[in-house]
Design a protein around this motif. Structure first.
Motif, PDB file in Angstrom:
ATOM      1  N   ILE A   1       6.023  -9.911   3.142  1.00 46.16           N
ATOM      2  CA  ILE A   1       7.341  -9.967   2.524  1.00 46.16           C
ATOM      3  C   ILE A   1       8.306 -10.397   3.622  1.00 46.16           C
ATOM      4  CG2 ILE A   1       9.085  -8.748   1.184  1.00 46.16           C
ATOM      5  CD1 ILE A   1       6.973  -6.614   0.543  1.00 46.16           C
ATOM      6  N   GLY A   2       8.999 -11.519   3.405  1.00 44.51           N
ATOM      7  CA  GLY A   2       9.833 -12.057   4.478  1.00 44.51           C
ATOM      8  C   GLY A   2       8.962 -12.435   5.658  1.00 44.51           C
ATOM      9  N   ASP A   3       9.323 -11.931   6.831  1.00 40.98           N
ATOM     10  CA  ASP A   3       8.550 -12.231   8.032  1.00 40.98           C
ATOM     11  C   ASP A   3       7.598 -11.104   8.425  1.00 40.98           C
ATOM     12  OD1 ASP A   3       9.866 -14.691   8.362  1.00 40.98           O
ATOM     13  OD2 ASP A   3      11.513 -13.739   9.460  1.00 40.98           O
ATOM     14  N   VAL A   4       7.479 -10.100   7.576  1.00 43.79           N
ATOM     15  CA  VAL A   4       6.700  -8.910   7.931  1.00 43.79           C
ATOM     16  C   VAL A   4       5.404  -8.864   7.137  1.00 43.79           C
ATOM     17  CG1 VAL A   4       6.715  -6.405   8.145  1.00 43.79           C
ATOM     18  CG2 VAL A   4       8.853  -7.686   8.401  1.00 43.79           C
ATOM     19  N   GLU A   5       4.320  -8.588   7.833  1.00 45.15           N
ATOM     20  CA  GLU A   5       3.031  -8.398   7.177  1.00 45.15           C
ATOM     21  C   GLU A   5       2.713  -6.909   7.073  1.00 45.15           C
ATOM     22  OE1 GLU A   5      -0.241 -10.674   8.625  1.00 45.15           O
ATOM     23  OE2 GLU A   5       0.886 -12.578   8.559  1.00 45.15           O
ATOM     24  N   PHE A   6       1.996  -6.562   6.010  1.00 45.09           N
ATOM     25  CA  PHE A   6       1.652  -5.176   5.712  1.00 45.09           C
ATOM     26  C   PHE A   6       0.155  -5.078   5.444  1.00 45.09           C
ATOM     27  CE2 PHE A   6       5.921  -6.091   4.359  1.00 45.09           C
ATOM     28  CZ  PHE A   6       6.673  -4.988   4.712  1.00 45.09           C
ATOM     29  N   ARG A   7      -0.409  -3.957   5.847  1.00 49.33           N
ATOM     30  CA  ARG A   7      -1.798  -3.634   5.522  1.00 49.33           C
ATOM     31  C   ARG A   7      -1.843  -2.512   4.488  1.00 49.33           C
ATOM     32  NH1 ARG A   7      -3.602  -0.888   9.713  1.00 49.33           N
ATOM     33  NH2 ARG A   7      -1.784  -1.280  11.040  1.00 49.33           N
ATOM     34  N   ALA A   8      -2.653  -2.691   3.461  1.00 50.53           N
ATOM     35  CA  ALA A   8      -2.907  -1.612   2.512  1.00 50.53           C
ATOM     36  C   ALA A   8      -4.027  -0.757   3.090  1.00 50.53           C
ATOM     37  CB  ALA A   8      -3.311  -2.180   1.166  1.00 50.53           C
ATOM     38  N   VAL A   9      -3.785   0.554   3.203  1.00 51.63           N
ATOM     39  CA  VAL A   9      -4.758   1.408   3.889  1.00 51.63           C
ATOM     40  C   VAL A   9      -5.421   2.439   2.988  1.00 51.63           C
ATOM     41  CG1 VAL A   9      -3.801   1.154   6.203  1.00 51.63           C
ATOM     42  CG2 VAL A   9      -2.865   2.888   4.703  1.00 51.63           C
ATOM     43  N   LYS A  10      -4.760   2.829   1.875  1.00 50.83           N
ATOM     44  CA  LYS A  10      -5.350   3.880   1.053  1.00 50.83           C
ATOM     45  C   LYS A  10      -4.564   4.007  -0.255  1.00 50.83           C
ATOM     46  CE  LYS A  10      -6.672   8.803   1.405  1.00 50.83           C
ATOM     47  NZ  LYS A  10      -5.974   9.331   0.206  1.00 50.83           N
ATOM     48  N   PRO A  11      -5.268   4.080  -1.403  1.00 47.17           N
ATOM     49  CA  PRO A  11      -4.545   4.374  -2.648  1.00 47.17           C
ATOM     50  C   PRO A  11      -3.858   5.737  -2.553  1.00 47.17           C
ATOM     51  CG  PRO A  11      -6.795   3.640  -3.096  1.00 47.17           C
ATOM     52  CD  PRO A  11      -6.717   3.901  -1.621  1.00 47.17           C
ATOM     53  N   CYS A  12      -2.753   5.882  -3.265  1.00 46.16           N
ATOM     54  CA  CYS A  12      -1.974   7.119  -3.198  1.00 46.16           C
ATOM     55  C   CYS A  12      -2.419   8.096  -4.284  1.00 46.16           C
ATOM     56  CB  CYS A  12      -0.490   6.802  -3.347  1.00 46.16           C
ATOM     57  SG  CYS A  12       0.572   8.246  -3.118  1.00 46.16           S
ATOM     58  N   SER A  13      -2.903   9.239  -3.860  1.00 51.57           N
ATOM     59  CA  SER A  13      -3.294  10.296  -4.796  1.00 51.57           C
ATOM     60  C   SER A  13      -2.050  11.067  -5.228  1.00 51.57           C
ATOM     61  CB  SER A  13      -4.291  11.255  -4.132  1.00 51.57           C
ATOM     62  OG  SER A  13      -5.419  10.556  -3.684  1.00 51.57           O
ATOM     63  N   ARG A  14      -1.910  11.292  -6.530  1.00 48.89           N
ATOM     64  CA  ARG A  14      -0.705  11.909  -7.047  1.00 48.89           C
ATOM     65  C   ARG A  14      -0.916  13.393  -7.347  1.00 48.89           C
ATOM     66  NH1 ARG A  14       2.530   7.547  -5.956  1.00 48.89           N
ATOM     67  NH2 ARG A  14       3.934   9.342  -5.906  1.00 48.89           N
ATOM     68  N   CYS A  15       0.223  14.106  -7.484  1.00 46.33           N
ATOM     69  CA  CYS A  15       0.168  15.546  -7.698  1.00 46.33           C
ATOM     70  C   CYS A  15       1.222  15.953  -8.712  1.00 46.33           C
ATOM     71  CB  CYS A  15       0.386  16.290  -6.375  1.00 46.33           C
ATOM     72  SG  CYS A  15       2.063  16.076  -5.723  1.00 46.33           S
ATOM     73  N   ILE A  16       1.408  17.248  -8.859  1.00 47.09           N
ATOM     74  CA  ILE A  16       2.320  17.797  -9.856  1.00 47.09           C
ATOM     75  C   ILE A  16       3.774  17.428  -9.580  1.00 47.09           C
ATOM     76  CG2 ILE A  16       2.815  20.015  -8.750  1.00 47.09           C
ATOM     77  CD1 ILE A  16       1.710  19.500 -12.415  1.00 47.09           C
ATOM     78  N   LEU A  17       4.086  16.962  -8.376  1.00 48.40           N
ATOM     79  CA  LEU A  17       5.447  16.551  -8.055  1.00 48.40           C
ATOM     80  C   LEU A  17       5.939  15.461  -9.002  1.00 48.40           C
ATOM     81  CD1 LEU A  17       6.841  16.131  -4.492  1.00 48.40           C
ATOM     82  CD2 LEU A  17       7.364  14.400  -6.198  1.00 48.40           C
ATOM     83  N   THR A  18       5.025  14.644  -9.531  1.00 49.35           N
ATOM     84  CA  THR A  18       5.423  13.568 -10.437  1.00 49.35           C
ATOM     85  C   THR A  18       6.002  14.095 -11.754  1.00 49.35           C
ATOM     86  OG1 THR A  18       3.195  13.424 -11.376  1.00 49.35           O
ATOM     87  CG2 THR A  18       3.690  11.999  -9.502  1.00 49.35           C
ATOM     88  N   THR A  19       5.790  15.357 -12.059  1.00 51.52           N
ATOM     89  CA  THR A  19       6.301  15.918 -13.313  1.00 51.52           C
ATOM     90  C   THR A  19       7.757  16.383 -13.196  1.00 51.52           C
ATOM     91  OG1 THR A  19       5.569  18.197 -12.864  1.00 51.52           O
ATOM     92  CG2 THR A  19       3.968  16.696 -13.871  1.00 51.52           C
ATOM     93  N   ILE A  20       8.349  16.269 -12.017  1.00 54.26           N
ATOM     94  CA  ILE A  20       9.746  16.678 -11.815  1.00 54.26           C
ATOM     95  C   ILE A  20      10.669  15.510 -12.124  1.00 54.26           C
ATOM     96  CG2 ILE A  20      11.439  17.517 -10.146  1.00 54.26           C
ATOM     97  CD1 ILE A  20       9.138  18.841  -8.637  1.00 54.26           C
ATOM     98  N   ASP A  21      11.584  15.713 -13.060  1.00 50.86           N
ATOM     99  CA  ASP A  21      12.553  14.687 -13.417  1.00 50.86           C
ATOM    100  C   ASP A  21      13.499  14.477 -12.232  1.00 50.86           C
ATOM    101  OD1 ASP A  21      14.912  13.356 -14.377  1.00 50.86           O
ATOM    102  OD2 ASP A  21      14.403  13.946 -16.417  1.00 50.86           O
ATOM    103  N   PRO A  22      13.562  13.257 -11.669  1.00 51.94           N
ATOM    104  CA  PRO A  22      14.393  13.043 -10.474  1.00 51.94           C
ATOM    105  C   PRO A  22      15.891  13.186 -10.760  1.00 51.94           C
ATOM    106  CG  PRO A  22      13.508  10.966 -11.277  1.00 51.94           C
ATOM    107  CD  PRO A  22      12.834  12.047 -12.057  1.00 51.94           C
ATOM    108  N   GLN A  23      16.286  13.093 -12.027  1.00 50.26           N
ATOM    109  CA  GLN A  23      17.699  13.229 -12.371  1.00 50.26           C
ATOM    110  C   GLN A  23      18.122  14.683 -12.526  1.00 50.26           C
ATOM    111  OE1 GLN A  23      19.691  10.558 -12.305  1.00 50.26           O
ATOM    112  NE2 GLN A  23      17.850   9.402 -11.753  1.00 50.26           N
ATOM    113  N   THR A  24      17.250  15.504 -13.124  1.00 51.18           N
ATOM    114  CA  THR A  24      17.620  16.882 -13.444  1.00 51.18           C
ATOM    115  C   THR A  24      16.946  17.917 -12.564  1.00 51.18           C
ATOM    116  OG1 THR A  24      15.833  17.172 -15.067  1.00 51.18           O
ATOM    117  CG2 THR A  24      17.897  16.183 -15.848  1.00 51.18           C
TER     118      THR A  24
END
Length: 268
Positions: A198-221
């Motif tokens: 992206i732009g002038d920067v290269e990135f390496r993908a190193v590991k899929p992200c494992s998800r947890c119960i934190l995803t059930t929290i509404d970021p607005q409320t």
């Protein structure tokens, strides 16, 4: 064409996101990202929304000098300076890592203790005290600040759209706390990316992200979803031996600047 469609920074681990149009990258990912953290005063153990859901309502805006402005509804804003070279070092624990990092001082501690409801300290991690990433992934000299495991997280917009369609209602991208969002790819294409630019920067993908119960929290409320979504649906079709995966962890191989709208090139 693939393009960078959103940029986020989380100055305080598990605090509110900053929505950015452009940002610099340093050796630890997005400038100022997860360089600050709350810890239990007695044990030094890190605090996150997993145990303290109301942290989703804690705003910690990063400034160009590296300091923070803390705020939340019902609490007066507090400017916190970047700890100096003579700041007290506090022993902290984040997952399996134990390290000593600068404490932000008693005024900040009083503010966050009042917010959390128990004795709490605010700490900061300078570059020279950065952690190494998880062994077995990436390179031995890859480093990270206070993010769970890696400097950056990317998610394809199509992946969220697919999940939202399965659930039957729109899900907020910020439930998954990415740094980078990319438009134009197929759903879950990021699972197979190995290198991108992206732009002038290269990135390496190193590991899929494992998800947890934190995803059930509404970021607005800050409230948890009664139906455990989107985690419940993720587990039905994205579950692996490492958990339900959503998004890809990245390491940047260089410094530079990113801006929303930049084209994205998949190199491998």
């Amino acid at each position: 064409m693939l393009r960078l469609s959103a940029l986020y920074r989380y100055p305080l681990k598990s605090g509110k996101a900053e929505i950015l149009q452009q940002v610099g990258l340093d050796k630890l990912g997005v400038d100022g990202d997860r360089r600050w953290m709350l810890v239990d005063e007695a044990s030094g153990r890190f605090l996150t929304q997993r145990a303290v859901a109301r942290m989703s309502q804690l705003s910690a805006l990063w400034n160009s000098k590296g300091g923070l402005t803390l705020s939340s509804p019902g609490y007066p804003p507090l400017d916190v300076a970047l700890p100096g070279g003579n700041a007290e070092l506090r022993g902290v624990t984040i997952w399996r890592d134990t390290l000593r990092v600068p404490d932000a001082g008693d005024a900040a501690a009083a503010w966050v203790s009042d917010f959390i409801g128990k004795p709490t300290r605010l700490v900061q991690i300078p570059l020279e005290r950065a952690r190494t990433t998880e062994a077995g992934y990436g390179r031995d000299d890859d480093q990270v600040a206070f993010a769970d495991g890696y400097p950056l997280l990317v998610i394809g917009q199509a992946s969220l759209d697919d999940l939202s369609q399965r659930i039957g209602r729109p899900m907020e991208m910020l439930r998954f706390r990415p740094n980078l969002v990319i438009e134009g790819s197929a759903a879950f294409a990021e699972d197979n990316w190995k290198r991108l630019r992206i732009g002038d920067v290269e990135f390496r993908a190193v590991k899929p992200c494992s998800r947890c119960i934190l995803t059930t929290i509404d970021p607005q409320t800050g409230e948890r979803s009664a139906d455990r979504e989107p985690f419940a649906t993720l587990e039905t079709y994205r579950k692996t031996e490492n958990g339900a995966i959503f998004g890809q962890n990245l390491v940047n191989d260089g410094i530079g600047r990113l801006e929303v709208g930049m084209p994205v090139t998949i190199l491998e």
